[in-house]
Design a protein around this motif. Structure first.
Motif, PDB file in Angstrom:
ATOM      1  N   ALA A 218       7.889 120.799  58.411  1.00 15.24           N
ATOM      2  CA  ALA A 218       6.434 121.013  58.397  1.00 15.24           C
ATOM      3  C   ALA A 218       6.053 122.155  59.343  1.00 15.24           C
ATOM      4  O   ALA A 218       5.102 122.047  60.121  1.00 15.24           O
ATOM      5  CB  ALA A 218       5.697 119.726  58.763  1.00 15.24           C
ATOM      6  N   GLY A 219       6.831 123.205  59.309  1.00 14.08           N
ATOM      7  CA  GLY A 219       6.534 124.399  60.093  1.00 14.08           C
ATOM      8  C   GLY A 219       7.047 124.368  61.512  1.00 14.08           C
ATOM      9  O   GLY A 219       6.954 125.351  62.247  1.00 14.08           O
ATOM     10  N   LYS A 220       7.614 123.236  61.948  1.00 14.79           N
ATOM     11  CA  LYS A 220       8.068 123.130  63.336  1.00 14.79           C
ATOM     12  C   LYS A 220       9.591 123.098  63.369  1.00 14.79           C
ATOM     13  O   LYS A 220      10.217 122.348  62.606  1.00 14.79           O
ATOM     14  CB  LYS A 220       7.498 121.847  63.942  1.00 14.79           C
ATOM     15  CG  LYS A 220       7.564 121.830  65.441  1.00 14.79           C
ATOM     16  CD  LYS A 220       6.923 120.571  65.987  1.00 14.79           C
ATOM     17  CE  LYS A 220       7.366 120.389  67.434  1.00 14.79           C
ATOM     18  NZ  LYS A 220       7.199 119.048  67.899  1.00 14.79           N
ATOM     19  N   LYS A 221      10.142 123.917  64.261  1.00 14.65           N
ATOM     20  CA  LYS A 221      11.597 124.041  64.338  1.00 14.65           C
ATOM     21  C   LYS A 221      12.231 122.726  64.796  1.00 14.65           C
ATOM     22  O   LYS A 221      11.780 122.111  65.766  1.00 14.65           O
ATOM     23  CB  LYS A 221      11.942 125.152  65.332  1.00 14.65           C
ATOM     24  CG  LYS A 221      13.399 125.513  65.353  1.00 14.65           C
ATOM     25  CD  LYS A 221      13.625 126.670  66.330  1.00 14.65           C
ATOM     26  CE  LYS A 221      15.102 126.749  66.657  1.00 14.65           C
ATOM     27  NZ  LYS A 221      15.377 127.742  67.681  1.00 14.65           N
ATOM     28  N   LEU A 222      13.270 122.329  64.077  1.00  9.51           N
ATOM     29  CA  LEU A 222      13.986 121.093  64.436  1.00  9.51           C
ATOM     30  C   LEU A 222      14.798 121.347  65.702  1.00  9.51           C
ATOM     31  O   LEU A 222      15.575 122.303  65.778  1.00  9.51           O
ATOM     32  CB  LEU A 222      14.912 120.676  63.286  1.00  9.51           C
ATOM     33  CG  LEU A 222      15.647 119.347  63.435  1.00  9.51           C
ATOM     34  CD1 LEU A 222      14.663 118.183  63.471  1.00  9.51           C
ATOM     35  CD2 LEU A 222      16.628 119.139  62.293  1.00  9.51           C
ATOM     36  N   GLY A 223      14.612 120.478  66.704  1.00  8.14           N
ATOM     37  CA  GLY A 223      15.274 120.675  68.006  1.00  8.14           C
ATOM     38  C   GLY A 223      16.562 119.885  68.124  1.00  8.14           C
ATOM     39  O   GLY A 223      17.326 119.769  67.167  1.00  8.14           O
ATOM     40  N   GLY A 224      16.740 119.332  69.319  1.00  3.16           N
ATOM     41  CA  GLY A 224      18.008 118.658  69.638  1.00  3.16           C
ATOM     42  C   GLY A 224      18.082 117.236  69.119  1.00  3.16           C
ATOM     43  O   GLY A 224      17.306 116.822  68.248  1.00  3.16           O
ATOM     44  N   ASP A 225      19.030 116.492  69.715  1.00  3.56           N
ATOM     45  CA  ASP A 225      19.336 115.133  69.241  1.00  3.56           C
ATOM     46  C   ASP A 225      18.118 114.216  69.198  1.00  3.56           C
ATOM     47  O   ASP A 225      17.980 113.397  68.297  1.00  3.56           O
ATOM     48  CB  ASP A 225      20.380 114.484  70.160  1.00  3.56           C
ATOM     49  CG  ASP A 225      21.728 115.167  70.038  1.00  3.56           C
ATOM     50  OD1 ASP A 225      22.000 115.738  68.973  1.00  3.56           O
ATOM     51  OD2 ASP A 225      22.495 115.127  71.019  1.00  3.56           O
ATOM     52  N   THR A 226      17.264 114.339  70.216  1.00  3.81           N
ATOM     53  CA  THR A 226      16.178 113.354  70.343  1.00  3.81           C
ATOM     54  C   THR A 226      14.844 113.872  69.823  1.00  3.81           C
ATOM     55  O   THR A 226      13.803 113.254  70.069  1.00  3.81           O
ATOM     56  CB  THR A 226      16.018 112.925  71.819  1.00  3.81           C
ATOM     57  OG1 THR A 226      15.804 114.110  72.593  1.00  3.81           O
ATOM     58  CG2 THR A 226      17.248 112.210  72.331  1.00  3.81           C
ATOM     59  N   ASP A 227      14.870 114.971  69.114  1.00  2.13           N
ATOM     60  CA  ASP A 227      13.626 115.537  68.575  1.00  2.13           C
ATOM     61  C   ASP A 227      12.929 114.509  67.673  1.00  2.13           C
ATOM     62  O   ASP A 227      13.512 114.041  66.689  1.00  2.13           O
ATOM     63  CB  ASP A 227      13.968 116.800  67.765  1.00  2.13           C
ATOM     64  CG  ASP A 227      12.713 117.562  67.341  1.00  2.13           C
ATOM     65  OD1 ASP A 227      11.625 116.954  67.353  1.00  2.13           O
ATOM     66  OD2 ASP A 227      12.844 118.743  67.000  1.00  2.13           O
ATOM     67  N   PRO A 228      11.694 114.147  67.988  1.00  2.00           N
ATOM     68  CA  PRO A 228      10.986 113.159  67.165  1.00  2.00           C
ATOM     69  C   PRO A 228      10.844 113.594  65.704  1.00  2.00           C
ATOM     70  O   PRO A 228      10.646 112.757  64.817  1.00  2.00           O
ATOM     71  CB  PRO A 228       9.606 113.061  67.828  1.00  2.00           C
ATOM     72  CG  PRO A 228       9.783 113.609  69.191  1.00  2.00           C
ATOM     73  CD  PRO A 228      10.894 114.598  69.130  1.00  2.00           C
ATOM     74  N   ALA A 229      10.968 114.913  65.454  1.00  2.00           N
ATOM     75  CA  ALA A 229      10.865 115.400  64.070  1.00  2.00           C
ATOM     76  C   ALA A 229      11.966 114.811  63.188  1.00  2.00           C
ATOM     77  O   ALA A 229      11.831 114.774  61.966  1.00  2.00           O
ATOM     78  CB  ALA A 229      10.945 116.920  64.062  1.00  2.00           C
ATOM     79  N   LYS A 230      13.052 114.341  63.822  1.00  2.00           N
ATOM     80  CA  LYS A 230      14.133 113.727  63.032  1.00  2.00           C
ATOM     81  C   LYS A 230      13.647 112.457  62.330  1.00  2.00           C
ATOM     82  O   LYS A 230      14.252 112.004  61.360  1.00  2.00           O
ATOM     83  CB  LYS A 230      15.341 113.417  63.920  1.00  2.00           C
ATOM     84  CG  LYS A 230      16.120 114.675  64.331  1.00  2.00           C
ATOM     85  CD  LYS A 230      17.195 114.383  65.351  1.00  2.00           C
ATOM     86  CE  LYS A 230      18.488 114.008  64.700  1.00  2.00           C
ATOM     87  NZ  LYS A 230      19.572 113.826  65.704  1.00  2.00           N
ATOM     88  N   ARG A 231      12.551 111.880  62.832  1.00  3.62           N
ATOM     89  CA  ARG A 231      12.002 110.681  62.183  1.00  3.62           C
ATOM     90  C   ARG A 231      11.448 111.015  60.796  1.00  3.62           C
ATOM     91  O   ARG A 231      11.228 110.125  59.981  1.00  3.62           O
ATOM     92  CB  ARG A 231      10.882 110.081  63.040  1.00  3.62           C
ATOM     93  CG  ARG A 231      11.390 109.391  64.282  1.00  3.62           C
ATOM     94  CD  ARG A 231      10.394 108.354  64.799  1.00  3.62           C
ATOM     95  NE  ARG A 231      11.000 107.620  65.903  1.00  3.62           N
ATOM     96  CZ  ARG A 231      10.961 108.019  67.173  1.00  3.62           C
ATOM     97  NH1 ARG A 231      10.341 109.139  67.480  1.00  3.62           N
ATOM     98  NH2 ARG A 231      11.532 107.314  68.127  1.00  3.62           N
ATOM     99  N   ARG A 232      11.198 112.304  60.560  1.00  6.49           N
ATOM    100  CA  ARG A 232      10.636 112.707  59.257  1.00  6.49           C
ATOM    101  C   ARG A 232      11.744 112.958  58.226  1.00  6.49           C
ATOM    102  O   ARG A 232      11.460 113.327  57.095  1.00  6.49           O
ATOM    103  CB  ARG A 232       9.768 113.951  59.433  1.00  6.49           C
ATOM    104  CG  ARG A 232       8.658 113.713  60.463  1.00  6.49           C
ATOM    105  CD  ARG A 232       7.704 114.864  60.535  1.00  6.49           C
ATOM    106  NE  ARG A 232       6.849 114.902  59.353  1.00  6.49           N
ATOM    107  CZ  ARG A 232       5.770 115.679  59.249  1.00  6.49           C
ATOM    108  NH1 ARG A 232       5.426 116.456  60.249  1.00  6.49           N
ATOM    109  NH2 ARG A 232       5.041 115.677  58.145  1.00  6.49           N
ATOM    110  N   ILE A 233      12.999 112.777  58.688  1.00  8.15           N
ATOM    111  CA  ILE A 233      14.136 113.006  57.783  1.00  8.15           C
ATOM    112  C   ILE A 233      14.889 111.685  57.593  1.00  8.15           C
ATOM    113  O   ILE A 233      15.163 110.968  58.559  1.00  8.15           O
ATOM    114  CB  ILE A 233      15.114 114.049  58.378  1.00  8.15           C
ATOM    115  CG1 ILE A 233      14.387 115.369  58.640  1.00  8.15           C
ATOM    116  CG2 ILE A 233      16.297 114.270  57.447  1.00  8.15           C
ATOM    117  CD1 ILE A 233      15.224 116.386  59.390  1.00  8.15           C
ATOM    118  N   GLY A 234      15.236 111.399  56.360  1.00  2.00           N
ATOM    119  CA  GLY A 234      16.086 110.241  56.074  1.00  2.00           C
ATOM    120  C   GLY A 234      17.376 110.727  55.439  1.00  2.00           C
ATOM    121  O   GLY A 234      17.336 111.524  54.505  1.00  2.00           O
ATOM    122  N   LEU A 235      18.512 110.265  55.976  1.00  2.00           N
ATOM    123  CA  LEU A 235      19.801 110.722  55.452  1.00  2.00           C
ATOM    124  C   LEU A 235      20.466 109.600  54.652  1.00  2.00           C
ATOM    125  O   LEU A 235      20.572 108.461  55.125  1.00  2.00           O
ATOM    126  CB  LEU A 235      20.716 111.136  56.619  1.00  2.00           C
ATOM    127  CG  LEU A 235      22.141 111.548  56.233  1.00  2.00           C
ATOM    128  CD1 LEU A 235      22.146 112.830  55.408  1.00  2.00           C
ATOM    129  CD2 LEU A 235      23.003 111.724  57.483  1.00  2.00           C
TER     130      LEU A 235
END
Lengths: 429, 253
Positions: free
Chosen positions: B63-80
């Motif tokens: 959503a326009g924001k760069k994915l950061g490190g291990d604990t980046d809350p943006a990872k919650r927007r991804i399901g693997l």
């Protein structure tokens, strides 16, 4: 915090869902420790374990009979009188440690050798070569009873009187001695003769102790945690076996981590917004909890069934247990970090655990090791764990005695963690 | 703005360049099929998008924001949903989902509700308490999908999610994915089955030798190949023909 607790809960669920792991971790160490404990514990009365000895009296003189009587009464020996062939066969079959054969003519020859340089008779000790330690003990005990029996007979018995009566005229007529030597020897023999003729001696009172006796007695005091506290060998065996099997359990957790990687589970873990520290900490903490459970259950069993007690510091015991559990669980994570595949890691870690527990004194106490090995094993964490738990249980040492083991075990835990964190394969391609 | 924007990703392992300047985008409610021969760089790309592998170059924007490190809350927007059945066989389906949900910070009633919804979607509500090792291959695949949905991600990364399942289970998974698209989820789907992409994909990205060699709709790919010497314009190209034309027929394993 939620992910960390979830990881701990999941690992505990996995551990207890595997019935074989639970049996191996809790039941097997208790069974083996009970066995080893029964071997090393000794009788609870404080009496030493007796050495099985057979005595064959082919001489049947007053001296040989006194030797047999002395050995039969000794608290360290379980003496059976037998004939020579049966005794040798019993030793060969491993049923008897040593057979003591007193040959014909032993008493006369020993008496003769006692006062001059006559030929010394042989006391034959037929022994089981796998029981050298017991041979050494029997040799020492026989020295005592032979010296007592021979000297008693020479200084008061009929055989001694007879020998003296034969010796006096021989010395008087001897031409091989110079005058001074002859005079001194005659004086000594006449003094002995005078001693025989003293009222109450030489059979006048009959049963008074005579001759050379041990010039001291021994007061044995087991240095346990306190007076009237009997050494409990189960404390050591349960410490050793619990540590061995918790190390096996933790190594297995490391192998399981490799299997999790193979099955793609680490991809799912790493895709969550959870730090690497949390992922490793979850494994370390769940492993430490399982390790503490194994230690706790083993010692609880030992306390209830075998009367093992924490005679030292309870805080020290808990401290050593926690430090030991952390050392073991970080060892498991290290296995996962260094292992290439589950199969190879399993083989290597089994060997590593066996080496650690063997050198660490978990099987047998380290005091039986050579001096250099005793020093060398200080680099083995199991040594500190076993010594620490021994110190807090049967040795009854206070909290200060637990500080060094706790510190060393924690240093090992930190070292294992650092290496694991550096070498762990985090990237999943 | 695309929910997922992959920009110039590059990753090498030793001397092997696995992914080289890969870029594509993914919008909400759409499914992009990521195709490529074995070893083309699909899984490495998915690994970088999901944060499992750090790219040497390039960015992943959520959503326009760069994915950061291990604990980046943006990872919650991804399901693997990994290709492997990433499940604990010795635990129940419920215990698995409770654990995976907790990794994303879910707990209590919120977690229970998420588990119920995910299991409802994949049709395994009545098997919640059963051990995973008692499940069939198709049920495990569906549970694998449910585990990736628990935290209600905006983007779902599906790495060959139908490997080894029977036609009924595959069809059920397709229905699940179409429902997720309707709910506005963005799906990145890697597979070797061309008919799956033909049925599901809104756009197709073909990767070979670590590079994107095509990024278009199926119709776009078909029309692009006809003047390039493909079959005559009157004949309809299937995706397999397109794929083989673009990547060649030499074996890759």
């Amino acid at each position: 915090m939620i992910p960390l607790l979830a990881m701990i809960r999941k690992d505990l669920q996995l551990f207890f869902s595997d019935r074989r792991s639970v049996i191996v971790s809790f039941v097997v160490p208790i069974a083996i420790a009970s066995f080893f404990g029964s071997i090393f514990n000794g009788p609870r009365t404080g009496e030493p374990a007796k050495i099985a000895v057979m005595v064959i009296d082919q001489d049947e003189t007053a001296i040989s009979k006194a030797i047999v009587a002395g050995t039969s009464a000794d608290r360290n020996l379980k003496v059976t009188v037998a004939d020579a062939d049966a005794a040798r066969d019993s030793v060969r079959r491993g049923k008897t440690a040593v057979a003591v054969i007193i040959p014909k003519g032993f008493g006369d020859a020993a008496g003769s050798a006692f006062f001059n340089n006559g030929a010394k008779p042989e006391l034959e000790l037929a022994y089981d070569p796998s029981r050298n330690t017991e041979l050494a003990m029997v040799r020492g005990i026989m020295t005592q009873y032979v010296m007592e029996a021979v000297s008693r007979e020479m200084f008061g018995g009929a055989q001694g009187r007879k020998y003296l009566e034969q010796s006096l005229p021989q010395v008087e007529s001897s031409s091989g001695l110079d005058a001074a030597q002859k005079a001194a020897l005659l004086q000594m023999l006449r003094s002995v003769q005078g001693f025989y003729n003293t009222p109450g001696q030489a059979g006048s009172s009959g049963d008074a102790p005579r001759g050379i006796t041990m010039p001291y007695t021994v007061k044995e005091q087991a240095m346990t945690s306190g007076n009237n506290v009997v050494y409990n060998g189960y404390a050591h065996s349960f410490a050793g076996m619990a540590i061995q099997f918790l190390l096996f359990a933790m190594a297995n957790i490391g192998v399981e981590m490799l299997l999790e990687r193979q099955r793609g589970l680490w991809k799912r873990l790493r895709s969550a917004p959870v730090s690497r520290t949390t992922l490793l900490a979850g494994k370390v903490l769940s492993g430490a909890i399982i390790s503490l459970m194994i230690l706790g259950v083993c010692f609880l069993f030992a306390m209830i069934v075998f009367g093992v007690r924490i005679e030292g510091s309870l805080a020290g015991f808990v401290g050593v247990s926690v430090a030991c559990a952390l050392m073991a669980s970080t060892f498991g994570v290290l296995v996962a970090a260094l292992g290439n595949s589950p199969a190879t890691a399993r083989g290597v870690t089994t060997l590593a655990v066996l080496m650690m527990v063997m050198l660490g004194g978990a099987w047998v106490p380290t005091f039986i090791f050579p001096a250099w090995l005793q020093q060398f094993t200080l680099i083995v964490p199991v040594r500190w764990a076993v010594d620490g738990l021994d110190g807090m249980t049967w040795r009854g040492i206070g909290l200060s005695g637990a500080l060094a083991p706790i510190a060393v075990l924690l240093i090992f835990a930190i070292g294992f963690s650092l290496v694991a964190a550096l070498r762990f394969r985090w990237e999943e391609g | 703005m695309p929910i997922l924007d992959v920009r110039h990703l590059r990753k090498s392992f030793g001397r092997l360049v696995a992914v080289d300047d890969v870029s594509f985008t993914l919008e909400a409610g759409k499914l992009v099929g990521l195709l490529g021969p074995n070893g083309a760089g699909k899984t490495t790309t998915v690994s970088m998008v999901s944060g499992l592998v750090t790219p040497e170059r390039g960015d992943v924007l959520i959503a326009g924001k760069k994915l950061g490190g291990d604990t980046d809350p943006a990872k919650r927007r991804i399901g693997l949903v990994p290709q492997d059945l990433a499940l604990y066989e010795e635990l129940s389906a419920m215990a698995n989902l409770k654990f995976f949900g907790a990794l994303f910070g879910l707990s209590g009633g919120r977690l229970d509700k998420a588990i119920g919804a995910a299991m409802e979607l994949v049709g395994l509500v009545d098997r919640m308490k059963d051990l995973v090792k008692t499940f069939s291959g198709g049920m495990k695949r569906r549970l694998n999908l449910a585990a990736g949905l628990l935290h209600d991600p905006d983007i779902l990364l599906l790495d060959e999610p139908t490997v080894g399942v029977d036609p009924q289970s595959r069809n059920a998974i397709f229905d699940n994915l179409e429902e997720l698209k309707r709910r506005g989820k963005a799906l990145l789907y890697t597979t070797h089955y061309m008919e799956e992409v033909e049925r599901l994909a809104d756009r197709i990205v073909i990767i070979d030798h670590g590079k994107v060699i095509a990024d278009d709709t199926l119709n776009g790919l078909q029309s692009r190949l006809i003047p390039a010497g493909g079959p005559s314009s009157g004949e309809r190209l299937n995706l397999e023909t397109v794929f083989l034309t673009l990547t060649g027929r030499s074996l890759r394993d």
